[in-house]
Design an enzyme around this catalytic site. Structure first.
Site, PDB file in Angstrom:
ATOM      1  N   ALA A 160       0.822  -1.215   0.000  1.00  0.00           N
ATOM      2  CA  ALA A 160       0.000   0.000   0.000  1.00  0.00           C
ATOM      3  C   ALA A 160       0.853   1.260   0.000  1.00  0.00           C
ATOM      4  O   ALA A 160       0.538   2.243  -0.696  1.00  0.00           O
ATOM      5  CB  ALA A 160      -0.933  -0.015   1.216  1.00  0.00           C
ATOM      6  N   LEU A 161       1.960   1.261   0.754  1.00  0.00           N
ATOM      7  CA  LEU A 161       2.806   2.457   0.836  1.00  0.00           C
ATOM      8  C   LEU A 161       3.563   2.703  -0.469  1.00  0.00           C
ATOM      9  O   LEU A 161       3.662   3.831  -0.944  1.00  0.00           O
ATOM     10  CB  LEU A 161       3.779   2.330   2.001  1.00  0.00           C
ATOM     11  CG  LEU A 161       3.138   2.203   3.386  1.00  0.00           C
ATOM     12  CD1 LEU A 161       4.201   1.981   4.443  1.00  0.00           C
ATOM     13  CD2 LEU A 161       2.312   3.431   3.714  1.00  0.00           C
ATOM     14  N   THR A 235      11.633   5.359   4.175  1.00  0.00           N
ATOM     15  CA  THR A 235      10.591   5.607   5.169  1.00  0.00           C
ATOM     16  C   THR A 235      10.052   4.293   5.709  1.00  0.00           C
ATOM     17  O   THR A 235       8.983   4.264   6.319  1.00  0.00           O
ATOM     18  CB  THR A 235       9.431   6.419   4.555  1.00  0.00           C
ATOM     19  OG1 THR A 235       8.918   5.702   3.413  1.00  0.00           O
ATOM     20  CG2 THR A 235       9.887   7.800   4.129  1.00  0.00           C
ATOM     21  N   ALA A 236      10.795   3.200   5.495  1.00  0.00           N
ATOM     22  CA  ALA A 236      10.325   1.863   5.881  1.00  0.00           C
ATOM     23  C   ALA A 236      10.890   1.453   7.238  1.00  0.00           C
ATOM     24  O   ALA A 236      10.269   1.688   8.275  1.00  0.00           O
ATOM     25  CB  ALA A 236      10.679   0.852   4.794  1.00  0.00           C
ATOM     26  N   ARG A 237      12.067   0.877   7.246  1.00  0.00           N
ATOM     27  CA  ARG A 237      12.742   0.473   8.477  1.00  0.00           C
ATOM     28  C   ARG A 237      14.224   0.802   8.354  1.00  0.00           C
ATOM     29  O   ARG A 237      14.849   0.537   7.326  1.00  0.00           O
ATOM     30  CB  ARG A 237      12.557  -1.032   8.751  1.00  0.00           C
ATOM     31  CG  ARG A 237      11.148  -1.436   9.152  1.00  0.00           C
ATOM     32  CD  ARG A 237      10.797  -0.900  10.535  1.00  0.00           C
ATOM     33  NE  ARG A 237       9.468  -1.284  10.990  1.00  0.00           N
ATOM     34  CZ  ARG A 237       8.374  -0.564  10.846  1.00  0.00           C
ATOM     35  NH1 ARG A 237       8.443   0.620  10.227  1.00  0.00           N
ATOM     36  NH2 ARG A 237       7.207  -0.986  11.304  1.00  0.00           N
ATOM     37  N   ASP A 261      13.706   8.667   7.150  1.00  0.00           N
ATOM     38  CA  ASP A 261      12.767   8.921   8.243  1.00  0.00           C
ATOM     39  C   ASP A 261      12.911   7.877   9.335  1.00  0.00           C
ATOM     40  O   ASP A 261      12.225   7.951  10.355  1.00  0.00           O
ATOM     41  CB  ASP A 261      11.326   8.918   7.706  1.00  0.00           C
ATOM     42  CG  ASP A 261      10.311   9.329   8.760  1.00  0.00           C
ATOM     43  OD1 ASP A 261      10.475  10.420   9.345  1.00  0.00           O
ATOM     44  OD2 ASP A 261       9.362   8.551   9.012  1.00  0.00           O
ATOM     45  N   GLU A 266      15.817   3.273  17.382  1.00  0.00           N
ATOM     46  CA  GLU A 266      14.983   4.461  17.598  1.00  0.00           C
ATOM     47  C   GLU A 266      14.415   4.481  19.011  1.00  0.00           C
ATOM     48  O   GLU A 266      13.856   3.470  19.445  1.00  0.00           O
ATOM     49  CB  GLU A 266      13.845   4.495  16.569  1.00  0.00           C
ATOM     50  CG  GLU A 266      14.333   4.587  15.142  1.00  0.00           C
ATOM     51  CD  GLU A 266      13.214   4.435  14.118  1.00  0.00           C
ATOM     52  OE1 GLU A 266      13.435   4.766  12.943  1.00  0.00           O
ATOM     53  OE2 GLU A 266      12.112   3.950  14.493  1.00  0.00           O
ATOM     54  N   HIS A 287      11.139   9.661  12.290  1.00  0.00           N
ATOM     55  CA  HIS A 287      10.093   8.639  12.123  1.00  0.00           C
ATOM     56  C   HIS A 287       8.694   9.256  12.190  1.00  0.00           C
ATOM     57  O   HIS A 287       7.829   8.814  12.948  1.00  0.00           O
ATOM     58  CB  HIS A 287      10.240   7.529  13.176  1.00  0.00           C
ATOM     59  CG  HIS A 287       9.639   6.236  12.732  1.00  0.00           C
ATOM     60  ND1 HIS A 287      10.196   5.012  13.032  1.00  0.00           N
ATOM     61  CD2 HIS A 287       8.510   5.951  12.014  1.00  0.00           C
ATOM     62  CE1 HIS A 287       9.450   4.039  12.522  1.00  0.00           C
ATOM     63  NE2 HIS A 287       8.422   4.589  11.895  1.00  0.00           N
ATOM     64  N   TRP A 290       4.593   8.875   8.792  1.00  0.00           N
ATOM     65  CA  TRP A 290       3.235   8.349   8.953  1.00  0.00           C
ATOM     66  C   TRP A 290       2.317   9.284   9.731  1.00  0.00           C
ATOM     67  O   TRP A 290       1.100   9.059   9.774  1.00  0.00           O
ATOM     68  CB  TRP A 290       3.304   7.031   9.734  1.00  0.00           C
ATOM     69  CG  TRP A 290       3.757   7.240  11.165  1.00  0.00           C
ATOM     70  CD1 TRP A 290       5.034   7.427  11.603  1.00  0.00           C
ATOM     71  CD2 TRP A 290       2.918   7.333  12.317  1.00  0.00           C
ATOM     72  NE1 TRP A 290       5.061   7.619  12.959  1.00  0.00           N
ATOM     73  CE2 TRP A 290       3.768   7.563  13.423  1.00  0.00           C
ATOM     74  CE3 TRP A 290       1.536   7.237  12.529  1.00  0.00           C
ATOM     75  CZ2 TRP A 290       3.282   7.715  14.717  1.00  0.00           C
ATOM     76  CZ3 TRP A 290       1.062   7.386  13.824  1.00  0.00           C
ATOM     77  CH2 TRP A 290       1.932   7.617  14.905  1.00  0.00           C
TER      78      TRP A 290
END
Length: 320
Positions: A160-161, A235-237, A261, A266, A287, A290
């Protein structure tokens, strides 16, 4: 109505969300701003339903609560903070939330691309430090600006992303190519191999999960396969990237820039190589891709939907 506890509510809200739906799904709702490992059991108390965004719920915790907890809701899509195998063995369903932040993440990805390509941080800093004020001309041309339209965006991870990012990228005139899954037996007509993507893409955006196969797969070897003018967006992991290798690639001009991001740990520590020096071609955000207000409200409302469905004998978004 069940007692419900949210272990790290402050990771989702700064008291700016409407909790009406969530409260209606609960007999009693307890919101903890945060929970550390030593207070997990204390904060859960007698709750039958536990909501956690990032608080670790390990095997020991699950064993201690096996006769009490009936449902665990992860206030995120990733579920690596819960021991899914132990939860399954104990008959405790784990459900997550999905597709609540696709547009928010996609917009952040595009924002990072523009910020890097148009050197927005550098020009902002030039104004803040008085360089523009000292200019002999009406403008500054100190940092080269690249147009994005017509460039090729390579997407790794087309859920979806990835799809939402591809939609926005197409709208601003980018050409989009999509990497085939690494475990695929053949390359589908609408996909390209990883090798082809790394060679062709002007921008690579990561949207794949962090697994044993993808851990640190963006390493020195892969970075050397990219164009020297290319940008890397994640922007994932954070664990998808070998961070020390990325520092070297940014310093040496192996790639032109990176927008991140997420980091491997973290919140990060001072030991992270990406934070040990100032790199003009690196942008890091904490992060928050989202975290638009709309996305966070959707997340909370979806949690309410999952809990209400559970009370009616149905499980939405079960992952174990």
């Amino acid at each position: 109505m069940p007692q419900i506890v949210f272990l790290d509510f402050a990771s989702t809200s700064r008291h700016d969300l409407d909790l009406t739906q969530l409260e209606q799904a609960c007999g009693a709702l307890t919101l903890w701003e945060d929970t550390n490992p030593s207070t997990v059991l204390e904060h859960i108390g007698k709750a039958e339903i536990v909501i956690s965004n990032k608080v670790l719920i390990n095997a020991a915790t699950l064993q201690a609560l096996k006769d009490q907890v009936k449902l665990i809701c992860v206030a995120a899509t990733g579920t690596n903070n819960v021991d899914l195998e132990t939860a399954r063995d104990l008959g405790i369903p784990v459900c997550n939330v999905r597709n609540y932040g696709s547009r928010s993440v996609a917009e952040h990805c595009i924002g990072l691309i523009f910020a890097l390509a148009r050197q927005i941080p550098a020009y902002h800093q030039a104004v803040q430090t008085g360089i523009w004020q000292q200019s002999k001309h009406f403008c500054l041309l100190d940092y080269p600006i690249t147009e994005i339209a017509g460039k090729t965006l390579g997407i790794i991870g087309y859920g979806a992303l990835g799809q939402a990012t591809a939609e926005l990228a197409t709208a601003i005139g980018m050409n989009v190519i999509i990497a085939e899954r690494s475990d695929a037996s053949r390359i589908r007509p609408d996909r390209v191999s990883l090798e082809e993507l790394f060679a062709q893409a002007d921008v690579i955006s990561l949207h794949c999960p962090l697994t044993e196969q993808t851990k640190a797969f963006i390493n020195a070897e892969r970075l050397k396969q990219m164009k020297p003018s290319a940008l890397l967006i994640n922007t994932a992991r954070g664990g998808l990237i070998h961070e020390a290798d990325l520092v070297v690639a940014l310093q040496n001009g192996t790639i032109a820039g990176a927008g991140l991001d997420v980091l491997s740990i973290e919140p990060p520590t001072a030991a992270n190589p990406l934070l040990q020096q100032s790199l003009p071609n690196l942008i890091i955000t904490p992060h928050i891709a989202w975290a638009s207000h709309k996305a966070r409200q959707t997340l909370v409302d979806q949690l309410a939907e999952v809990i209400s469905s559970f009370q009616q004998g149905q499980l939405l978004n079960q992952v174990n």
